[in-house]
Design a protein around this motif. Structure first.
Motif, PDB file in Angstrom:
ATOM      1  N   TYR A 747      44.590  66.481  61.889  1.00 32.89           N
ATOM      2  CA  TYR A 747      43.375  67.067  61.336  1.00 32.89           C
ATOM      3  C   TYR A 747      42.586  67.776  62.436  1.00 32.89           C
ATOM      4  O   TYR A 747      42.170  68.914  62.273  1.00 32.89           O
ATOM      5  CB  TYR A 747      42.531  65.970  60.689  1.00 32.89           C
ATOM      6  CG  TYR A 747      41.214  66.453  60.169  1.00 32.89           C
ATOM      7  CD1 TYR A 747      41.141  67.246  59.030  1.00 32.89           C
ATOM      8  CD2 TYR A 747      40.031  66.126  60.823  1.00 32.89           C
ATOM      9  CE1 TYR A 747      39.926  67.713  58.559  1.00 32.89           C
ATOM     10  CE2 TYR A 747      38.813  66.586  60.360  1.00 32.89           C
ATOM     11  CZ  TYR A 747      38.760  67.368  59.233  1.00 32.89           C
ATOM     12  OH  TYR A 747      37.547  67.827  58.764  1.00 32.89           O
ATOM     13  N   LYS A 798      46.651  65.446  50.748  1.00 27.24           N
ATOM     14  CA  LYS A 798      46.700  65.588  52.213  1.00 27.24           C
ATOM     15  C   LYS A 798      46.610  67.063  52.573  1.00 27.24           C
ATOM     16  O   LYS A 798      45.844  67.455  53.457  1.00 27.24           O
ATOM     17  CB  LYS A 798      47.990  64.942  52.726  1.00 27.24           C
ATOM     18  CG  LYS A 798      48.260  65.167  54.167  1.00 27.24           C
ATOM     19  CD  LYS A 798      48.393  63.868  54.933  1.00 27.24           C
ATOM     20  CE  LYS A 798      48.389  64.106  56.413  1.00 27.24           C
ATOM     21  NZ  LYS A 798      49.687  64.353  56.994  1.00 27.24           N
ATOM     22  N   TRP A 802      43.543  68.430  54.858  1.00 21.02           N
ATOM     23  CA  TRP A 802      43.933  68.640  56.261  1.00 21.02           C
ATOM     24  C   TRP A 802      43.974  70.132  56.624  1.00 21.02           C
ATOM     25  O   TRP A 802      44.299  70.478  57.721  1.00 21.02           O
ATOM     26  CB  TRP A 802      45.301  68.008  56.528  1.00 21.02           C
ATOM     27  CG  TRP A 802      45.207  66.662  57.156  1.00 21.02           C
ATOM     28  CD1 TRP A 802      45.537  66.328  58.433  1.00 21.02           C
ATOM     29  CD2 TRP A 802      44.758  65.448  56.547  1.00 21.02           C
ATOM     30  NE1 TRP A 802      45.297  64.998  58.650  1.00 21.02           N
ATOM     31  CE2 TRP A 802      44.819  64.426  57.507  1.00 21.02           C
ATOM     32  CE3 TRP A 802      44.274  65.109  55.293  1.00 21.02           C
ATOM     33  CZ2 TRP A 802      44.452  63.117  57.248  1.00 21.02           C
ATOM     34  CZ3 TRP A 802      43.906  63.801  55.030  1.00 21.02           C
ATOM     35  CH2 TRP A 802      44.005  62.832  55.995  1.00 21.02           C
TER      36      TRP A 802
END
Ligand code: ASP
Length: 912
Positions: A747, A798, A802
């Protein structure tokens, strides 16, 4: 109270009288023939017990009357019920009353409840051979009681049933709450049958009239969620209410109630709270037998106690009814042989016995009777058999049967797997759960403020919020996010043993679920439960991007590795020397000194050492040279060399271009080993998390060493959070590397192109949703995580969270720059091979050329080929001599001596 109620109530007498008139002779057998049975009670006994006694007598007599009417009665007597009330604390009084009973003549005794003073009744019955049936749980059943039968399941069976149920519930650690000494008898199996590895069981005594909250609070503080409650039925609800007051009767607590009458209580409050309550019962209210018998309790002129309904009838009441039925049936069976007559007996007369007692006892012993408490039969030791205990669990819709227990087969589960699954899913439905979390993007962050200000869950966003929302949609519950006050993940204080952070919130019961980047660790798992991991990761290093290296004066050397440069230099020398030898061997390379000289005396070779080096260098630089080979072998070696130089120059040029456009990046560390080896770059980790715990607890010497270095480093290398670590990496410009979990590194590197992940993963683990210990929601939430994973929702989440903000993605070629590598020998080794083989081939051709020339000389000069070869070879090895006399055939002068000397020219010129 004592006295004989009328044998038959008026209505029944009327039926009997009518029947007698109608049936004449048969009815005249003996319509008033009756025997008396005694019901012995204590003052404290509930009215329902006596009502059951009388109802049963009434029902039996009604039946007998019908038999009279039908003429099937034979010697069957009517039953006269006699009630006697004793004081359980006064054994002398009890004995006196019992003696006065037998003096009047009785055929059997039902009751009393077992207590020390009532033992006198048992011994009297045994001595006078009067059958006795009791109906209550007897903690100390006599080893041999020849005339006493107990319809209540034997103490050993109850103890074993509790052990089996606990085993089925898979409870290893629990607290036992008991009321009196008798409870401990009931629980002796539970307390004894434990594995040595099982954790110790806490046993606490309840105060019957007092406030048990302090005791319950202590249990709560010990984080005990499983309790075995053994107390009188009437005490159950007050104790549970006190537990509810201190939040010890919620969805996380499980109770096993040992009372067989617990099902008669109103558990609505606990049902709605989701408290897990497991009970056992002997009487099945919905059974046909119970339903039918309810009519028998309603005989005219008496009021049916409120506790006698299918749902509220207590075990002893039902057993009292069954006891009278069993006694009556045994008397009827005895009457099939003869009149059953009672006789007055003297208590103090040692030889006095009731002469029908033995038969009645035998009939009871061999009896198989269907009562309202199930089948009634006795084993050889006189213990009640044939009964079945139902095991029930409290659910949102009331008690649900989960199994049965019988003395013959033990526990038998009746729940199918789908039922179990459904139940685990139902338990979470419609609930409002508190979800504890902490701020830390991308898992959870605050949304920008608005007017009016956002409230509730709307204040936050992130991966955790989306994940829980999707799980809540699947499982149909609502939730509320609450931040852990200390913002920590959860670690245990070594000294106090208390947990902080999210784990602490769960343990304190302030949250139902905890979600964030919370790593599943063995230590945390010992305190709370985790679902399936929703993300897998490992520890890695966060570091700054490598910087561009300073321009280097000798960067032109970069395209090849140092090995390749050395191999090239060796090839250059080797090829040049071989070229020189071949040039000397090859006849084609020997030429007249002057092209116009028709009769030269000496031949010259252009390829002396200097010229050859010049030739090789010229070719290597791609410039060529004015000297060119003429013989086949030298042309072959030259060709090979040109091929070699062609490829090398092309490779060099191509790679040089890449090196010059991508200036080299300097990466001081490429992995954890590099970091451990040096001291310039400090490294650290978040102090309160699983990453620090990994180093602290690792057995690997490298990580142990690194942990020591981190601990001793000054200034401190530990941070109060991951974000602080990230800031420190950015600020300290290459002097600080931060150990963090790979997902968080991903990230951060997506957000900031100046950061990068260095090296691989140090371990492998996962993030899970934490729940309170033994949480009933675990299976459902775990299942939901799995469903979301299979549907691809987790990876979609995700990707969503991210992703770097639009337009701020790191350029793709940033990483490529580091990839322009020098060409090593493995890349260009093939060219060297071609060159080596070509040179070998050229050498071979040169030998052929030499041999051919020798053969020519031998023919021309009329010498042997061997002599010609020898002289040629001798000349070849005289490296310094680059002029060769022209060979003349011997008959050219006719002078034999000169011819001989000519043949020896090699040696001559060597001498010169
Ligand atoms: N995710 C970690 C934890 O649960 C935090 C860390 O150590 O990076 O403790």
């Amino acid at each position: 109270m004592a006295g004989d109620p009328p044998v038959l109530r008026p209505a029944a007498c009327l039926v009997v009288a009518t029947a007698c008139c109608l049936l004449g002779a048969r009815a005249s057998n003996n319509p008033t023939y009756s025997v008396r049975i005694a019901g012995i009670f204590e003052e404290s006994d509930p009215p329902a017990l006596r009502h059951a006694f009388l109802s049963a007598v009434e029902a039996v007599n009604r039946q007998t009357t019908m038999e009279f009417v039908l003429g099937n009665a034979g010697h069957r007597p009517l039953i006269r019920a006699h009630q006697e009330v004793i004081d359980s604390a006064d054994s002398f009084g009890a004995k006196r009353k019992a003696c006065s009973l037998v003096e009047q003549g009785i055929a059997g005794v039902v009751g009393p409840r077992q207590s020390s003073s009532t033992d006198v009744v048992r011994s009297m019955c045994d001595r006078l051979e009067i059958p006795q049936i009791i109906v209550n749980w007897d903690p100390y059943p006599p080893p041999i009681a020849s005339y006493q039968f107990n319809l209540h399941p034997h103490a050993d069976f109850i103890a074993q049933a509790l052990v089996d149920v606990l085993h089925e519930l898979k409870w290893r650690s629990y607290t036992v709450l008991f009321h009196n000494d008798e409870s401990l008898v009931r629980l002796r199996g539970v307390l004894q049958e434990r594995e040595p590895s099982d954790p110790p069981v806490a046993v606490r005594q309840l105060d019957e009239d007092g406030d048990n909250r302090p005791l319950l609070k202590e249990i709560k503080q010990a984080a005990e969620s499983r309790l075995v409650l053994d107390c009188d039925t009437d005490m159950i609800l007050p104790v549970l209410q006190q537990a509810a007051d201190i939040k010890l009767a919620e969805v996380y607590q499980s109770y096993l109630l040992t009372s067989l009458d617990a099902h008669t209580l109103d558990f609505t409050q606990f049902r709605l709270a989701g408290t897990n309550i497991t009970i056992l019962r002997l009487i099945q209210p919905e059974s046909e037998a119970v339903m039918k018998t309810m009519q028998d309790f309603e005989y005219p002129g008496t009021e049916v106690p409120s506790t006698i309904t299918p749902q509220t009838i207590r075990t002893e009441t039902a057993l009292m009814y069954d006891a009278v039925r069993v006694m009556a049936e045994a008397l009827f069976k005895t009457s099939t042989m003869d009149w059953v007559q009672t006789q007055p007996l003297n208590c103090s007369d040692d030889s006095a016995v009731w002469d029908r007692g033995v038969s009645v006892r035998e009939f009871i012993r061999d009896m198989r009777h269907e009562g309202i408490s199930g089948e009634i039969k006795f084993d050889a030791e006189g213990r009640r058999m044939g009964f079945q205990l139902e095991v029930l669990e409290l659910s949102l819709n009331g008690f649900k049967r989960v199994g049965t227990w019988t003395p013959e087969e033990g526990f038998l589960g009746t729940r199918s797997e789908t039922q179990t699954l459904e139940e685990t899913q139902n338990i979470i439905q419609g609930r409002h759960l508190i979800v504890s979390s902490r701020l830390g993007p991308p898992y959870l962050r605050e949304k920008p403020q608005t007017t009016p200000p956002r409230i509730g869950n709307d204040r936050y966003e992130g991966y955790s919020m989306d994940l829980i929302s999707q799980i809540a949609d699947l499982l149909n519950f609502t939730f509320e996010f609450k931040l852990a006050p200390d913002g920590q993940y959860g670690s245990r204080d070594e000294k106090t043993g208390t947990w902080n952070g999210l784990v602490g919130e769960l343990l304190a019961g302030r949250a139902d679920l905890a979600i964030c980047d919370l790593t599943i660790t063995q230590e945390r798992q010992s305190a709370v439960d985790f679902t399936m991991p929703f993300m897998t990761l490992g520890i890695s290093i966060l570091y700054k991007q490598p910087e561009k290296a300073d321009p280097n004066l000798f960067s032109f050397l970069d395209p090849f590795t140092i090995d390749v440069w050395i191999y090239m230099a060796t090839a250059y020398l080797g090829v040049s020397i071989i070229f020189f030898i071949l040039a000397r061997m090859a006849p084609g390379e020997w030429d007249k000194g002057h092209p116009c000289d028709p009769d030269p005396t000496e031949l010259e070779n252009t390829f002396n050492m200097i010229n050859i080096f010049w030739f090789s260098t010229g070719s290597l630089m791609g410039q060529g040279c004015d000297l060119l080979p003429k013989a086949v072998s030298t042309r072959l070696i030259a060709g090979m060399w040109w091929f070699f130089t062609l490829i090398m120059i092309a490779s060099y040029t191509a790679n040089l271009a890449a090196f010059l456009t991508n200036s080299k990046l300097e990466a001081p560390i490429e992995g954890v080993e590099d970091l451990a080896k040096q001291t310039k770059i400090k490294y650290g980790t978040y102090a309160g998390g699983s990453t620090a715990a990994f180093f602290r607890n690792s057995n690997d010497s490298l990580y142990q060493r690194m942990w020591l270095v981190m601990k001793q480093a000054r200034p401190d290398v530990f941070t109060a959070g991951n974000q602080e670590g990230v800031e420190r990496v950015k600020k300290e410009k290459g002097n600080y590397a931060f150990f963090m979990e790979s997902t968080s590194i991903e990230y951060q590197t997506a957000l900031d192109c100046n950061l990068r992940k260095v090296g691989g993963l140090l371990d492998s683990k996962g993030y899970g949703i934490a729940l309170q210990r033994d949480s009933p929601f675990r299976t459902a939430v775990s299942g939901a995580v799995l469903t979301l994973q299979e549907r691809g929702n987790l990876s979609a989440l995700k990707t969503r969270w991210w992703k770097a903000p639009e337009g701020q993605e790191c350029a793709e070629d940033d990483g490529a720059a580091v990839d322009s590598n020098e060409l090593g020998i493995l890349n260009v080794g093939g060219v060297f091979f071609v060159l080596a083989f070509g040179t070998l081939g050229a050498f071979f051709v040169a030998i052929l050329e030499l041999l051919w020339n020798c053969r020519k000389i031998a023919v021309e000069e009329k010498i042997t080929p061997w002599e010609a070869l020898k002289s040629e070879l001798k000349f070849v090895v005289q490296c310094s001599n680059d002029e060769k006399p022209v060979r003349k055939p011997p008959d050219a002068d006719g002078d034999k001596e000169e011819e001989a000397s000519q043949l020896q020219y090699g040696r001559l010129s060597a001498d010169k």
